[in-house]
Design a protein around this motif. Structure first.
Motif, PDB file in Angstrom:
ATOM      1  N   ARG A 125      92.616 -15.901  52.493  1.00  0.00           N
ATOM      2  CA  ARG A 125      91.412 -15.165  52.871  1.00  0.00           C
ATOM      3  C   ARG A 125      90.169 -15.968  52.462  1.00  0.00           C
ATOM      4  NH1 ARG A 125      89.416 -10.272  49.562  1.00  0.00           N
ATOM      5  NH2 ARG A 125      87.268 -10.591  50.155  1.00  0.00           N
ATOM      6  N   LYS A 134      89.573 -18.917  54.741  1.00  0.00           N
ATOM      7  CA  LYS A 134      88.985 -18.578  56.031  1.00  0.00           C
ATOM      8  C   LYS A 134      87.462 -18.425  55.901  1.00  0.00           C
ATOM      9  CE  LYS A 134      90.542 -16.683  60.098  1.00  0.00           C
ATOM     10  NZ  LYS A 134      91.692 -16.088  60.748  1.00  0.00           N
ATOM     11  N   ILE A 135      87.046 -17.688  54.855  1.00  0.00           N
ATOM     12  CA  ILE A 135      85.601 -17.486  54.638  1.00  0.00           C
ATOM     13  C   ILE A 135      84.932 -18.833  54.395  1.00  0.00           C
ATOM     14  CG2 ILE A 135      83.883 -16.419  53.099  1.00  0.00           C
ATOM     15  CD1 ILE A 135      85.773 -14.086  52.741  1.00  0.00           C
ATOM     16  N   ILE A 142      84.653 -20.768  57.703  1.00  0.00           N
ATOM     17  CA  ILE A 142      83.586 -20.249  58.576  1.00  0.00           C
ATOM     18  C   ILE A 142      82.219 -20.623  57.997  1.00  0.00           C
ATOM     19  CG2 ILE A 142      82.526 -18.151  59.525  1.00  0.00           C
ATOM     20  CD1 ILE A 142      85.353 -17.023  59.825  1.00  0.00           C
ATOM     21  N   SER A 143      82.093 -20.557  56.656  1.00  0.00           N
ATOM     22  CA  SER A 143      80.818 -20.937  56.031  1.00  0.00           C
ATOM     23  C   SER A 143      80.477 -22.375  56.392  1.00  0.00           C
ATOM     24  CB  SER A 143      80.900 -20.849  54.508  1.00  0.00           C
ATOM     25  OG  SER A 143      81.349 -19.598  54.118  1.00  0.00           O
ATOM     26  N   LYS A 190      81.529 -24.131  58.897  1.00  0.00           N
ATOM     27  CA  LYS A 190      81.224 -24.259  60.322  1.00  0.00           C
ATOM     28  C   LYS A 190      79.771 -23.843  60.586  1.00  0.00           C
ATOM     29  CE  LYS A 190      82.457 -21.535  63.800  1.00  0.00           C
ATOM     30  NZ  LYS A 190      83.355 -20.626  64.505  1.00  0.00           N
ATOM     31  N   LEU A 191      79.370 -22.717  59.978  1.00  0.00           N
ATOM     32  CA  LEU A 191      78.015 -22.203  60.215  1.00  0.00           C
ATOM     33  C   LEU A 191      76.948 -23.143  59.661  1.00  0.00           C
ATOM     34  CD1 LEU A 191      78.310 -18.355  59.598  1.00  0.00           C
ATOM     35  CD2 LEU A 191      78.555 -19.635  61.714  1.00  0.00           C
ATOM     36  N   ILE A 223      81.480  -8.443  51.150  1.00  0.00           N
ATOM     37  CA  ILE A 223      81.776  -8.987  52.465  1.00  0.00           C
ATOM     38  C   ILE A 223      83.288  -9.191  52.571  1.00  0.00           C
ATOM     39  CG2 ILE A 223      81.485 -11.025  53.942  1.00  0.00           C
ATOM     40  CD1 ILE A 223      78.964  -9.346  53.814  1.00  0.00           C
ATOM     41  N   THR A 224      83.856  -8.629  53.614  1.00  0.00           N
ATOM     42  CA  THR A 224      85.294  -8.803  53.779  1.00  0.00           C
ATOM     43  C   THR A 224      85.540  -9.894  54.808  1.00  0.00           C
ATOM     44  OG1 THR A 224      85.302  -7.204  55.549  1.00  0.00           O
ATOM     45  CG2 THR A 224      85.742  -6.358  53.329  1.00  0.00           C
ATOM     46  N   GLU A 225      86.802 -10.307  54.872  1.00  0.00           N
ATOM     47  CA  GLU A 225      87.164 -11.340  55.831  1.00  0.00           C
ATOM     48  C   GLU A 225      86.867 -10.839  57.249  1.00  0.00           C
ATOM     49  OE1 GLU A 225      91.297 -12.095  55.719  1.00  0.00           O
ATOM     50  OE2 GLU A 225      91.170 -13.635  57.261  1.00  0.00           O
ATOM     51  N   VAL A 276      83.245 -11.227  58.092  1.00  0.00           N
ATOM     52  CA  VAL A 276      82.953 -12.637  58.345  1.00  0.00           C
ATOM     53  C   VAL A 276      83.400 -13.023  59.743  1.00  0.00           C
ATOM     54  CG1 VAL A 276      83.516 -14.994  57.660  1.00  0.00           C
ATOM     55  CG2 VAL A 276      83.035 -13.296  55.920  1.00  0.00           C
ATOM     56  N   GLU A 277      84.578 -12.549  60.143  1.00  0.00           N
ATOM     57  CA  GLU A 277      85.079 -12.886  61.475  1.00  0.00           C
ATOM     58  C   GLU A 277      84.228 -12.254  62.564  1.00  0.00           C
ATOM     59  OE1 GLU A 277      89.226 -11.961  61.309  1.00  0.00           O
ATOM     60  OE2 GLU A 277      89.747 -14.083  61.092  1.00  0.00           O
ATOM     61  N   ASP A 287      81.112 -14.172  62.920  1.00  0.00           N
ATOM     62  CA  ASP A 287      81.389 -15.420  63.614  1.00  0.00           C
ATOM     63  C   ASP A 287      81.525 -15.173  65.120  1.00  0.00           C
ATOM     64  OD1 ASP A 287      81.887 -18.134  63.794  1.00  0.00           O
ATOM     65  OD2 ASP A 287      84.059 -17.837  63.725  1.00  0.00           O
ATOM     66  N   ARG A 323      77.211 -17.593  49.406  1.00  0.00           N
ATOM     67  CA  ARG A 323      78.028 -17.339  50.591  1.00  0.00           C
ATOM     68  C   ARG A 323      77.969 -15.856  50.941  1.00  0.00           C
ATOM     69  NH1 ARG A 323      82.616 -20.473  49.046  1.00  0.00           N
ATOM     70  NH2 ARG A 323      83.110 -18.660  47.799  1.00  0.00           N
ATOM     71  N   LEU A 328      74.569 -14.995  52.274  1.00  0.00           N
ATOM     72  CA  LEU A 328      74.376 -15.506  53.625  1.00  0.00           C
ATOM     73  C   LEU A 328      75.027 -14.584  54.640  1.00  0.00           C
ATOM     74  CD1 LEU A 328      73.281 -17.929  55.268  1.00  0.00           C
ATOM     75  CD2 LEU A 328      75.543 -18.905  55.133  1.00  0.00           C
ATOM     76  N   PHE A 329      76.256 -14.149  54.334  1.00  0.00           N
ATOM     77  CA  PHE A 329      76.942 -13.275  55.286  1.00  0.00           C
ATOM     78  C   PHE A 329      76.295 -11.888  55.334  1.00  0.00           C
ATOM     79  CE2 PHE A 329      80.410 -16.443  55.025  1.00  0.00           C
ATOM     80  CZ  PHE A 329      80.458 -16.732  56.373  1.00  0.00           C
TER      81      PHE A 329
END
Lengths: 127, 211
Positions: free
Chosen positions: A4, A7-8, A11-12, A14-15, B117-119, B122-123, B126, B188, B191-192
């Motif tokens: 998990r 993945k975060i 994505i971080s 990538k952004l 913030i959960t996965e 975040v998805e 995105d 992080r 940001l999210f």
């Protein structure tokens, strides 16, 4: 958990990569390089008295002092010139002038102020 | 696995090569060739400027600080011993200068809004970003990075954009490695949270329930 987090993390990354870099103004490089050129010109320090001149002065001083040391000139008094000064009596034109304490303090502070200038200049140049 | 190792070797050799080239230009500059320094300015100006913008949140101030940083680097180049990469040494100058300028103007910006913030969030952030045009997406992310606090914005850029290690960032910022990790985690999350509020308003308005 690890998955998990990854993945975060991905994505971080990538952004942030997508946000990219920002460009300064077009004349940024020119501006920097013109200041750098000025600084570089200043850096080449040319001493007022060159090394050769110092060697020459050193040799002359050494020569003169060794001549004075070796050649005995016992009949010539070195302090003779001071006798001549003593004979001439010059009346001090300022002997009657009285300076108040405040003037002395004032001059003292002015002196201190003038002494500070080179220190302040050096400090400001550094920052 | 083999592929990853080769890729990693490739990357390491690229990094080493890049820093050797930098070292050559540093030596040329020290030998009196000021044009060699121009190469280094050109190579790093965008990143140095970006770091300054992210700390100062103003393009005008950032331009001045970035310029001062390069001049400072030029002046103290003789004290650069080559122990760290030239880029890291340069980044430490701009990081310090930008923070100094911020302190002088007594400005502290950045928000203190953090949500869990959960996965999944975040998805969905995105995914939602993919619907935006390239330029819009870039702007949305940049705006949110701009709302992070000065050190968080810089650290997240060092880590995710420049791929620096926590140790290298610790060397640049003079903060402990533990502190960097905590700041990375917080930035992080922030940001999210910010992205969620700016591009997923329908979700945040209904308290987490998607419509």
């Amino acid at each position: 958990m690890e998955e998990r987090y990854k993945k975060i993390d991905d994505i971080s990354k990538k952004l942030i990569k997508e946000a990219g870099l920002q460009q300064p103004s077009t004349d940024f490089l020119t501006n920097v390089m013109s200041v750098v050129a000025q600084k570089a010109a200043k850096k080449i320090y040319k001493p007022l008295i060159s090394k050769m001149a110092w060697v020459f002065i050193g040799l002359v001083v050494l020569l003169v002092s060794s001549v004075l040391f070796i050649v005995p000139l016992s009949h010539v008094s070195f302090f003779g010139i001071f006798d001549a000064i003593e004979k001439v009596s010059i009346h001090n034109p300022f002997s009657e002038v009285k300076v108040s304490k405040i003037t002395i303090y004032g001059l003292g502070f002015l002196g201190l102020f003038l002494v500070q200038i080179p220190f302040l200049k050096r400090h400001l140049n550094r920052t | 696995m083999k592929k990853i190792v080769t890729k990693l070797q490739h990357f390491t050799s690229y990094v080493t090569m890049s820093s050797t080239i930098d070292q050559q230009y540093v030596e040329k500059t020290l030998a009196g060739d000021t044009m060699a320094f121009g190469y280094l300015v050109e190579k790093y100006q965008d990143f140095v400027f970006t770091i300054a913008v992210r700390i100062l949140k103003s393009k005008e101030e950032a331009e001045e600080v970035a310029q001062d940083s390069f001049i400072k680097a030029f002046e103290s180049l003789s004290s650069y011993r080559g122990e760290a990469k030239f880029s890291s040494w340069l980044y430490s100058i701009v990081y310090r200068k930008a923070l100094d300028s911020l302190r002088k103007n007594k400005k502290h910006r950045g928000i203190e809004l953090i949500e869990d913030i959960t996965e999944g969030t975040v998805e969905s952030i995105d995914n939602a970003l993919q619907f935006l045009q390239d330029e819009e997406r870039k702007k949305a992310i940049r705006d949110c990075i701009g709302k992070l606090s000065e050190s968080e914005a810089a650290i997240i850029t060092f880590y995710y954009f420049e791929d620096l290690s926590v140790r290298e960032i610790s060397g640049i910022t003079e903060l402990s490695e533990e502190n960097i990790k905590v700041k990375l985690f917080r930035s992080r999350k922030k940001l999210f949270t910010l992205l969620k509020h700016s591009i997923l308003p329908e979700i945040s308005n209904t308290n987490g329930r998607a419509i």
